[in-house]
Design a protein around this motif. Structure first.
Motif, PDB file in Angstrom:
ATOM      1  N   SER A  38      76.586  15.584  -4.719  1.00  0.00           N
ATOM      2  CA  SER A  38      76.549  16.434  -3.531  1.00  0.00           C
ATOM      3  C   SER A  38      77.940  16.421  -2.901  1.00  0.00           C
ATOM      4  O   SER A  38      78.800  15.633  -3.278  1.00  0.00           O
ATOM      5  N   ALA A  39      78.092  17.242  -1.890  1.00  0.00           N
ATOM      6  CA  ALA A  39      79.321  17.225  -1.100  1.00  0.00           C
ATOM      7  C   ALA A  39      79.343  15.958  -0.245  1.00  0.00           C
ATOM      8  O   ALA A  39      78.307  15.377   0.056  1.00  0.00           O
ATOM      9  N   THR A  44      78.985  20.231   3.747  1.00  0.00           N
ATOM     10  CA  THR A  44      78.385  21.555   3.588  1.00  0.00           C
ATOM     11  C   THR A  44      78.074  22.179   4.950  1.00  0.00           C
ATOM     12  O   THR A  44      78.350  23.367   5.177  1.00  0.00           O
ATOM     13  N   GLU A 126      81.109  20.484  -3.064  1.00  0.00           N
ATOM     14  CA  GLU A 126      80.744  19.812  -4.311  1.00  0.00           C
ATOM     15  C   GLU A 126      81.912  19.790  -5.289  1.00  0.00           C
ATOM     16  O   GLU A 126      82.097  18.823  -6.035  1.00  0.00           O
ATOM     17  N   TYR A 192      74.008  21.661  -6.575  1.00  0.00           N
ATOM     18  CA  TYR A 192      73.930  22.735  -5.587  1.00  0.00           C
ATOM     19  C   TYR A 192      74.519  24.063  -6.020  1.00  0.00           C
ATOM     20  O   TYR A 192      74.027  25.101  -5.657  1.00  0.00           O
ATOM     21  N   ARG A 206      69.993  25.037   0.357  1.00  0.00           N
ATOM     22  CA  ARG A 206      70.378  23.763   0.962  1.00  0.00           C
ATOM     23  C   ARG A 206      69.609  22.606   0.331  1.00  0.00           C
ATOM     24  O   ARG A 206      68.423  22.722   0.035  1.00  0.00           O
ATOM     25  N   GLY A 207      70.303  21.519   0.144  1.00  0.00           N
ATOM     26  CA  GLY A 207      69.674  20.351  -0.476  1.00  0.00           C
ATOM     27  C   GLY A 207      69.438  20.527  -1.972  1.00  0.00           C
ATOM     28  O   GLY A 207      68.686  19.797  -2.581  1.00  0.00           O
ATOM     29  N   GLY A 208      70.105  21.513  -2.569  1.00  0.00           N
ATOM     30  CA  GLY A 208      69.801  21.878  -3.948  1.00  0.00           C
ATOM     31  C   GLY A 208      70.288  20.928  -5.029  1.00  0.00           C
ATOM     32  O   GLY A 208      70.000  21.144  -6.208  1.00  0.00           O
ATOM     33  N   SER A 209      70.976  19.880  -4.658  1.00  0.00           N
ATOM     34  CA  SER A 209      71.526  19.004  -5.706  1.00  0.00           C
ATOM     35  C   SER A 209      70.458  18.263  -6.512  1.00  0.00           C
ATOM     36  O   SER A 209      70.641  18.006  -7.702  1.00  0.00           O
TER      37      SER A 209
HETATM   38  N1  ASP Z   1      75.590  19.790  -0.244  1.00  0.00           N
HETATM   39  C1  ASP Z   1      74.421  20.632  -0.279  1.00  0.00           C
HETATM   40  C2  ASP Z   1      73.712  20.588   1.055  1.00  0.00           C
HETATM   41  O1  ASP Z   1      74.112  19.854   1.922  1.00  0.00           O
HETATM   42  C3  ASP Z   1      73.505  20.311  -1.392  1.00  0.00           C
HETATM   43  C4  ASP Z   1      72.916  18.930  -1.408  1.00  0.00           C
HETATM   44  O2  ASP Z   1      73.442  18.034  -0.752  1.00  0.00           O
HETATM   45  O3  ASP Z   1      71.899  18.727  -2.069  1.00  0.00           O
HETATM   46  O4  ASP Z   1      72.766  21.314   1.242  1.00  0.00           O
END
Ligand code: ASP
Ligand code: MG
Length: 457
Positions: A38-39, A44, A126, A192, A206-209
């Motif tokens: 992830s970042a 992000t 990322e 992501y 969002r949160g796609g990692s």
């Molecule tokens: N960096 C992206 C986010 O904050 C993906 C992730 O963290 O999963 O949504």
């Protein structure tokens, strides 16, 4: 067999965290893992904010926000290398930051931020974190290849919420990724982000990692997908309500999905579906405690546990609507008419309990109660109880546990339970209590079902 290791934003938030990550990856290096990142921290969020600032035409403020983000990455680099980071890493960071700078200026000039432009801007997080981690592993003599995941993660063109194309991802993984692993290298790549067939950058939402990690795991037929985060797995209860919840060692995909529906924040089950469908176990582990406990999610879950429930979850406030037919009871079509109303109003119903003369059901606190009352009022008496909470036992074994209801009511003898219902999927037993009793109900159930010394069958 190979592994996928995914590290979330909090696991790569700063230099200290990245050192931990490097240790975990180094230990796994003999298995040529794919590392999905992830970042860093809240990068992000910061990039989204910068893009919005640019859209308002505030060029200077947007560029300042970008400079702060870049500075945070550079600072982590200086700390990691205790001085000057490798030249090619510095060049990569400069090149990326120039690109984002130009994109932000363009957005600002046009005062227009399309989903496509936004994906290009936010993908920076990322790209940056993965370059830093790859370079750091390399300088620690771990044989590492950085892979631009856009060569593999093929998606459609729904920017911001792009749909991955599993068959093509598998094919691309075979040509772009597997050969690197076959050389015995650790492959470091991005979560992501993805790309269309024309190579335009997309994101998976969002949160796609986690989703990226499980897609890659399925594509390469990994033995395990490890989700490294800041908790020791998925817990038996919310630690804000229960003093010492324990990590659930094994749970089924359905149990994980049910817990997520109750608001457990650890992971979104849809994101691990590709791995579970491919029969790849997904583990949730704590980056700061790599030798601690962790949860393993599989299609079937744990079969050896003696406990009747896997976890206790709760959600509030919710409302309970009780509907009594004004006409002949049990007339055919009464339930159908009720659900037609909820369907038309787009209100989702959670728990339903029917009695001889009435139907009770639960809806979210923000459901459009006035509209519901009006529509149902045409053919029924309606009463609403607000400030309730849903407390649920979740577990594949619930239905095989005789006497469970007696134990539940025994544990909750001091609390007024207003409704009880077995979910249609048979893995949740839901109770409705007053909101003020939510935490106590969770605590008492946890005590009775999880803190005993093995008296359960
Ligand atoms: N960096 C992206 C986010 O904050 C993906 C992730 O963290 O999963 O949504
Ligand atoms: Mg994240």
């Amino acid at each position: 067999m190979s592994l996928v290791l995914k590290f979330g934003g909090s696991s790569v938030a700063d230099a200290t965290c990245i050192r931990r990550v490097a240790e975990i990856v180094r230990a796994a290096a003999p298995r040529s893992p794919v590392v999905v990142l992830s970042a860093m921290g809240k990068t992000t969020d910061g990039l989204f904010a910068a893009a919005q600032t640019a859209e308002r035409g505030e060029t200077e403020a947007a560029l300042r926000a970008l400079r702060e983000i870049v500075a945070k990455h550079k600072k982590a680099c200086v700390e990691l290398w205790e001085g000057e980071p490798p030249v090619d890493l510095q060049q990569f960071i400069e090149a990326l930051s120039t690109q984002i700078d130009m994109l932000l200026r363009g957005v600002s000039l046009l005062r227009e931020l399309s989903a496509r432009s936004r994906d290009a801007i936010v993908s920076f997080g990322e790209l940056m974190s993965s370059q830093i981690v790859a370079a750091f592993l390399h300088s620690r003599s771990v044989p590492t290849s950085w892979l631009d995941v856009r060569r593999v993660m093929r998606t459609d063109a729904r920017f911001g919420e792009a749909e991955p194309q599993a068959a093509q991802i598998s094919a691309l993984a075979r040509t772009e990724l597997v050969p690197l692993m076959a050389e015995g290298r650790v492959v470091v790549t991005q979560g992501y982000i993805g790309a269309t067939k024309d190579g335009i950058t997309t994101t998976l939402g969002r949160g796609g990692s986690d989703y990226s990690a499980s897609l890659i795991g399925a594509a390469i037929g990994a033995a395990e997908v490890q989700i490294w985060t800041d908790v020791e797995g998925i817990l038996t209860a919310d630690p804000r309500m229960v003093a010492e919840p324990t990590p659930i060692l094994e749970l089924s995909f359905r149990e994980a999905a049910e817990l997520a529906a109750f608001g457990a924040k650890v992971l979104h089950p849809a994101t691990i579906q590709p791995a579970v469908e491919a029969n790849i176990p997904v583990t949730v582990r704590h980056t700061m405690r790599p030798d601690g406990k962790f949860s393993t999610i599989t299609a079937l879950g744990g079969t050896g546990s003696p406990r009747p429930a896997t976890a206790i979850a709760s959600r509030g406030p919710i409302q309970v609507i009780t509907i009594e037919s004004t006409r002949m009871l049990a007339q055919s079509g009464f339930l159908a008419r009720i659900f037609e109303v909820f369907g038309r109003l787009g209100v989702s119903v959670d728990v339903v309990a029917t009695a001889e003369v009435s139907v009770s059901l639960t809806v979210e606190a923000n459901a459009p109660i006035d509209a519901i009352r009006k529509e149902l009022g045409a053919f029924a008496h309606v009463s609403v109880a607000a400030d309730r909470a849903l407390v649920a036992l979740v577990g594949e074994r619930l239905k095989h546990t005789p006497g469970l209801a007696a134990r539940v009511f025994g544990a909750l003898s001091s609390i007024n339970v207003e409704m009880i219902s077995m979910g249609s999927n048979e893995i949740n037993l839901s109770l409705v209590v007053e909101r003020k009793d939510e935490a106590a109900a969770v605590r008492l159930l946890h005590q009775a079902l999880f803190e005993g010394n093995g008296d359960s069958k």
